[in-house]
Design a protein around this motif. Structure first.
Motif, PDB file in Angstrom:
ATOM      1  N   THR A  55       0.846  -1.229   0.018  1.00 27.23           N
ATOM      2  CA  THR A  55      -0.115   0.057   0.040  1.00 27.23           C
ATOM      3  C   THR A  55       0.899   1.210   0.252  1.00 27.23           C
ATOM      4  O   THR A  55       2.011   1.288   0.444  1.00 27.23           O
ATOM      5  CB  THR A  55      -1.055  -0.043   0.998  1.00 27.23           C
ATOM      6  N   PRO A  56       0.443   2.479  -0.360  1.00 30.64           N
ATOM      7  CA  PRO A  56       1.052   3.572  -0.191  1.00 30.64           C
ATOM      8  C   PRO A  56       1.944   3.910   1.055  1.00 30.64           C
ATOM      9  O   PRO A  56       3.283   4.197   0.888  1.00 30.64           O
ATOM     10  CB  PRO A  56       0.156   4.884  -0.655  1.00 30.64           C
ATOM     11  N   MET A  57       1.204   3.847   2.143  1.00 32.54           N
ATOM     12  CA  MET A  57       2.132   4.076   3.209  1.00 32.54           C
ATOM     13  C   MET A  57       3.052   3.229   3.628  1.00 32.54           C
ATOM     14  O   MET A  57       4.346   3.672   4.115  1.00 32.54           O
ATOM     15  CB  MET A  57       0.985   3.769   4.378  1.00 32.54           C
ATOM     16  N   TYR A  58       3.368   1.834   3.221  1.00 31.86           N
ATOM     17  CA  TYR A  58       4.214   0.901   3.301  1.00 31.86           C
ATOM     18  C   TYR A  58       5.522   1.341   2.291  1.00 31.86           C
ATOM     19  O   TYR A  58       6.527   0.774   2.648  1.00 31.86           O
ATOM     20  CB  TYR A  58       3.944  -0.544   3.576  1.00 31.86           C
ATOM     21  N   LEU A  59       4.913   1.550   1.086  1.00 25.59           N
ATOM     22  CA  LEU A  59       5.686   2.041   0.217  1.00 25.59           C
ATOM     23  C   LEU A  59       6.789   3.279   0.385  1.00 25.59           C
ATOM     24  O   LEU A  59       7.852   3.188   0.314  1.00 25.59           O
ATOM     25  CB  LEU A  59       5.082   2.259  -1.233  1.00 25.59           C
ATOM     26  N   PHE A  60       6.308   4.169   1.000  1.00 22.16           N
ATOM     27  CA  PHE A  60       6.763   5.488   1.462  1.00 22.16           C
ATOM     28  C   PHE A  60       7.804   4.749   2.688  1.00 22.16           C
ATOM     29  O   PHE A  60       8.936   5.328   3.026  1.00 22.16           O
ATOM     30  CB  PHE A  60       5.959   6.506   2.271  1.00 22.16           C
ATOM     31  N   LEU A  61       7.538   3.950   3.729  1.00 22.40           N
ATOM     32  CA  LEU A  61       8.202   3.526   4.815  1.00 22.40           C
ATOM     33  C   LEU A  61       9.348   2.746   4.152  1.00 22.40           C
ATOM     34  O   LEU A  61      10.264   2.550   4.697  1.00 22.40           O
ATOM     35  CB  LEU A  61       7.254   2.589   5.529  1.00 22.40           C
ATOM     36  N   VAL A  62       9.110   1.957   3.168  1.00 23.47           N
ATOM     37  CA  VAL A  62      10.408   1.376   2.599  1.00 23.47           C
ATOM     38  C   VAL A  62      11.437   2.312   2.129  1.00 23.47           C
ATOM     39  O   VAL A  62      12.595   2.103   2.420  1.00 23.47           O
ATOM     40  CB  VAL A  62      10.019   0.336   1.518  1.00 23.47           C
ATOM     41  N   ASN A  63      10.935   3.400   1.727  1.00 26.23           N
ATOM     42  CA  ASN A  63      12.056   4.405   1.248  1.00 26.23           C
ATOM     43  C   ASN A  63      12.449   5.177   2.468  1.00 26.23           C
ATOM     44  O   ASN A  63      13.787   5.659   2.304  1.00 26.23           O
ATOM     45  CB  ASN A  63      11.013   5.484   0.249  1.00 26.23           C
ATOM     46  N   LEU A  64      11.879   5.447   3.368  1.00 24.54           N
ATOM     47  CA  LEU A  64      12.183   5.966   4.679  1.00 24.54           C
ATOM     48  C   LEU A  64      13.420   5.023   5.271  1.00 24.54           C
ATOM     49  O   LEU A  64      14.375   5.227   5.625  1.00 24.54           O
ATOM     50  CB  LEU A  64      11.058   6.061   5.624  1.00 24.54           C
ATOM     51  N   SER A  65      13.200   3.550   5.294  1.00 24.13           N
ATOM     52  CA  SER A  65      14.164   2.731   5.709  1.00 24.13           C
ATOM     53  C   SER A  65      15.235   2.796   4.877  1.00 24.13           C
ATOM     54  O   SER A  65      16.436   2.470   5.477  1.00 24.13           O
ATOM     55  CB  SER A  65      13.550   1.238   5.949  1.00 24.13           C
ATOM     56  N   ILE A  90      -8.228   5.327  -2.569  1.00 27.89           N
ATOM     57  CA  ILE A  90      -7.568   4.530  -3.633  1.00 27.89           C
ATOM     58  C   ILE A  90      -7.424   5.358  -5.037  1.00 27.89           C
ATOM     59  O   ILE A  90      -6.255   5.210  -5.675  1.00 27.89           O
ATOM     60  CB  ILE A  90      -8.451   3.337  -4.131  1.00 27.89           C
ATOM     61  N   THR A  91      -8.116   6.536  -5.290  1.00 27.14           N
ATOM     62  CA  THR A  91      -7.881   7.025  -6.268  1.00 27.14           C
ATOM     63  C   THR A  91      -6.884   8.191  -5.914  1.00 27.14           C
ATOM     64  O   THR A  91      -6.135   8.735  -6.795  1.00 27.14           O
ATOM     65  CB  THR A  91      -9.155   7.670  -6.941  1.00 27.14           C
ATOM     66  N   ALA A  92      -7.049   8.811  -4.676  1.00 26.29           N
ATOM     67  CA  ALA A  92      -6.325   9.827  -4.314  1.00 26.29           C
ATOM     68  C   ALA A  92      -4.762   9.437  -4.147  1.00 26.29           C
ATOM     69  O   ALA A  92      -3.820  10.463  -4.387  1.00 26.29           O
ATOM     70  CB  ALA A  92      -6.607  10.604  -3.041  1.00 26.29           C
ATOM     71  N   MET A  93      -4.672   8.235  -3.676  1.00 26.01           N
ATOM     72  CA  MET A  93      -3.187   7.954  -3.457  1.00 26.01           C
ATOM     73  C   MET A  93      -2.877   6.742  -4.810  1.00 26.01           C
ATOM     74  O   MET A  93      -2.646   5.671  -4.213  1.00 26.01           O
ATOM     75  CB  MET A  93      -2.996   7.318  -2.343  1.00 26.01           C
ATOM     76  N   SER A  94      -3.146   6.951  -5.887  1.00 29.10           N
ATOM     77  CA  SER A  94      -2.920   5.877  -7.151  1.00 29.10           C
ATOM     78  C   SER A  94      -1.409   5.650  -7.099  1.00 29.10           C
ATOM     79  O   SER A  94      -0.569   6.230  -6.658  1.00 29.10           O
ATOM     80  CB  SER A  94      -3.434   6.369  -8.371  1.00 29.10           C
ATOM     81  N   PRO A  95      -1.238   4.464  -7.362  1.00 31.96           N
ATOM     82  CA  PRO A  95       0.296   4.046  -7.577  1.00 31.96           C
ATOM     83  C   PRO A  95       1.123   5.155  -8.525  1.00 31.96           C
ATOM     84  O   PRO A  95       2.201   5.407  -8.002  1.00 31.96           O
ATOM     85  CB  PRO A  95       0.396   2.541  -8.574  1.00 31.96           C
ATOM     86  N   GLY A  96       0.332   5.611  -9.465  1.00 34.84           N
ATOM     87  CA  GLY A  96       1.235   6.788 -10.341  1.00 34.84           C
ATOM     88  C   GLY A  96       1.563   7.740  -9.553  1.00 34.84           C
ATOM     89  O   GLY A  96       2.684   8.509  -9.596  1.00 34.84           O
ATOM     90  N   LEU A  97       0.730   8.489  -8.661  1.00 33.31           N
ATOM     91  CA  LEU A  97       1.069   9.590  -7.795  1.00 33.31           C
ATOM     92  C   LEU A  97       1.955   9.218  -6.628  1.00 33.31           C
ATOM     93  O   LEU A  97       3.028  10.179  -6.705  1.00 33.31           O
ATOM     94  CB  LEU A  97      -0.473   9.961  -7.199  1.00 33.31           C
ATOM     95  N   CYS A  98       1.848   8.059  -6.294  1.00 33.52           N
ATOM     96  CA  CYS A  98       2.897   7.717  -5.202  1.00 33.52           C
ATOM     97  C   CYS A  98       4.247   7.739  -5.796  1.00 33.52           C
ATOM     98  O   CYS A  98       5.246   8.044  -5.162  1.00 33.52           O
ATOM     99  CB  CYS A  98       2.674   6.165  -4.579  1.00 33.52           C
ATOM    100  N   ILE A  99       4.304   6.918  -6.951  1.00 39.87           N
ATOM    101  CA  ILE A  99       5.415   7.211  -7.656  1.00 39.87           C
ATOM    102  C   ILE A  99       6.214   8.469  -8.123  1.00 39.87           C
ATOM    103  O   ILE A  99       7.389   8.801  -7.723  1.00 39.87           O
ATOM    104  CB  ILE A  99       5.575   6.269  -8.953  1.00 39.87           C
ATOM    105  N   LEU A 100       5.077   9.364  -8.408  1.00 39.10           N
ATOM    106  CA  LEU A 100       5.749  10.597  -8.726  1.00 39.10           C
ATOM    107  C   LEU A 100       6.080  11.344  -7.662  1.00 39.10           C
ATOM    108  O   LEU A 100       6.933  12.170  -7.627  1.00 39.10           O
ATOM    109  CB  LEU A 100       4.261  11.420  -9.278  1.00 39.10           C
ATOM    110  N   LEU A 101       5.372  11.137  -6.386  1.00 34.03           N
ATOM    111  CA  LEU A 101       5.870  12.053  -5.167  1.00 34.03           C
ATOM    112  C   LEU A 101       7.081  11.344  -4.690  1.00 34.03           C
ATOM    113  O   LEU A 101       8.046  12.450  -4.309  1.00 34.03           O
ATOM    114  CB  LEU A 101       5.009  11.705  -3.865  1.00 34.03           C
ATOM    115  N   LEU A 102       7.265  10.066  -4.726  1.00 34.16           N
ATOM    116  CA  LEU A 102       8.733   9.769  -4.470  1.00 34.16           C
ATOM    117  C   LEU A 102       9.973  10.037  -5.266  1.00 34.16           C
ATOM    118  O   LEU A 102      10.985  10.288  -4.791  1.00 34.16           O
ATOM    119  CB  LEU A 102       8.534   8.231  -4.433  1.00 34.16           C
TER     120      LEU A 102
END
Length: 331
Positions: free
Chosen positions: A68-78, A144-156
């Motif tokens: 999920t987006p939250m844990y994708l961000f957590l992986v990057n934080l780690s 689901i739409t507000a934090m779409s995979p495409g947006l998460c990748i763009l933010l990262l």
């Protein structure tokens, strides 16, 4: 490319005399007995940090429930925490065991570059995670739409790109600084404030640029986090059920609040002070944000998070953990 640029700058500043362009990383103590204690302490903390963050990354990577987006961000934080401690602690360990505590001009600025880049990245990812928690709690139907995979990748991608460019910008500014006096650094790594204190050229412009850009880079994400927390907490307090409120705070939101408090608290102890002052408290505060915070993050996210408990259990114990949890569910 960065190393070549810094080596060229080092030759311009230090000429061809070896050792002239070196800095001395004296660390916290120069006592041999205390250095042995510090060596084992830093080694233990480094190993715990590496192990904890690697387990977080592996648990999230191999558990489809956490994709999920939250844990994708957590992986990057780690990942950021892993790179951060690897940039500073191994050199510290070598210095504690060696009589030669020198670090070259290019090596010092390379370490400084990664320090700026990774601290900035940590800050931006925490802001992104705060926004994710706001959407998840305040706008669950649109999550689901507000934090779409495409947006998460763009933010990262934006977080990484901005951090890399900002680190390069400040490091190149530091190549304009002249050092002609003491090169003794009372920190465990090369840090921008301490280097500006050692400069014999006029650093007012660089310091002003650093404060201006740093204020924007750090306080803008902090403002986003504060606003997200205010709206999120207000939404949680409007929930009528006490158990539902507790459940909301027991999500990664509570862990994120703890991590942000630790990160900004230790960072503020170092940078919210006059440039010319220095004390042992500064060195200890630097160790806090450079070593203790990356070590504590995995514990904070795993201890307060049932999903992480399950993922770590499945990763470490495999089928035995699944059988055990299956029996508990049947009972």
């Amino acid at each position: 490319m960065l190393v070549l640029m810094l080596q060229t700058a080092g030759k311009m500043h230090g000429g061809n005399q070896s050792g002239v362009s070196d800095f001395l990383l004296l660390g916290i103590s120069e006592s041999p007995e205390e250095q042995q204690i510090l060596f084992w302490m830093f080694l233990s903390m480094y190993l715990v940090t590496v192990m904890g963050n690697v387990l977080i990354i592996l648990a999230i990577s191999f558990d489809s429930h956490l994709h999920t987006p939250m844990y994708l961000f957590l992986v990057n934080l780690s990942l950021t925490d892993l790179f951060f401690v690897t940039n500073t602690i191994p050199k510290t360990l070598v210095n504690l065991q060696s009589q030669n505590k020198a670090i070259s001009y290019a090596g010092c600025l390379t370490q400084l570059y990664f320090l700026i880049c990774l601290v900035t990245l940590d800050n931006l990812i925490l802001a992104t995670m705060a926004y994710d928690r706001y959407v998840a709690i305040c706008c669950p139907l649109r999550y689901i739409t507000a934090m779409s995979p495409g947006l998460c990748i763009l933010l990262l991608t934006l977080c990484w790109a901005l951090s890399v460019l900002y680190g390069l910008f400040l490091t190149l500014l530091m190549t304009k600084v002249t050092f002609c006096g003491s090169r003794r650094i009372q920190y465990i790594f090369c840090e921008m404030y301490i280097l500006l204190r050692l400069a014999c050229s006029n650093t007012q412009v660089i310091h002003t640029v650093q404060i201006t850009t740093g204020g924007f880079i750090f306080f803008t994400p902090l403002g986003i986090m504060v606003m997200s927390y205010v709206w999120t907490v207000r939404a949680i307090l409007q929930i009528p059920s006490a158990s539902s409120k507790y459940k909301a705070f027991s999500t990664p939101l509570g862990s994120h609040l703890a991590v942000v408090s630790l990160f900004y608290g230790t960072l503020g102890m170092v940078y919210l002070q006059p440039l010319k002052t220095h004390s042992m408290k500064d060195s200890v505060a630097t160790v806090m944000y450079a070593v203790v915070t990356p070590m504590m993050n995995p514990f904070i996210y795993s201890l307060r998070n049932k999903d992480m408990h399950g993922a770590l259990g499945r990763l470490l114990l495999g089928k035995a953990f699944q059988r055990l949890t299956g029996r508990k569910l049947r009972h």
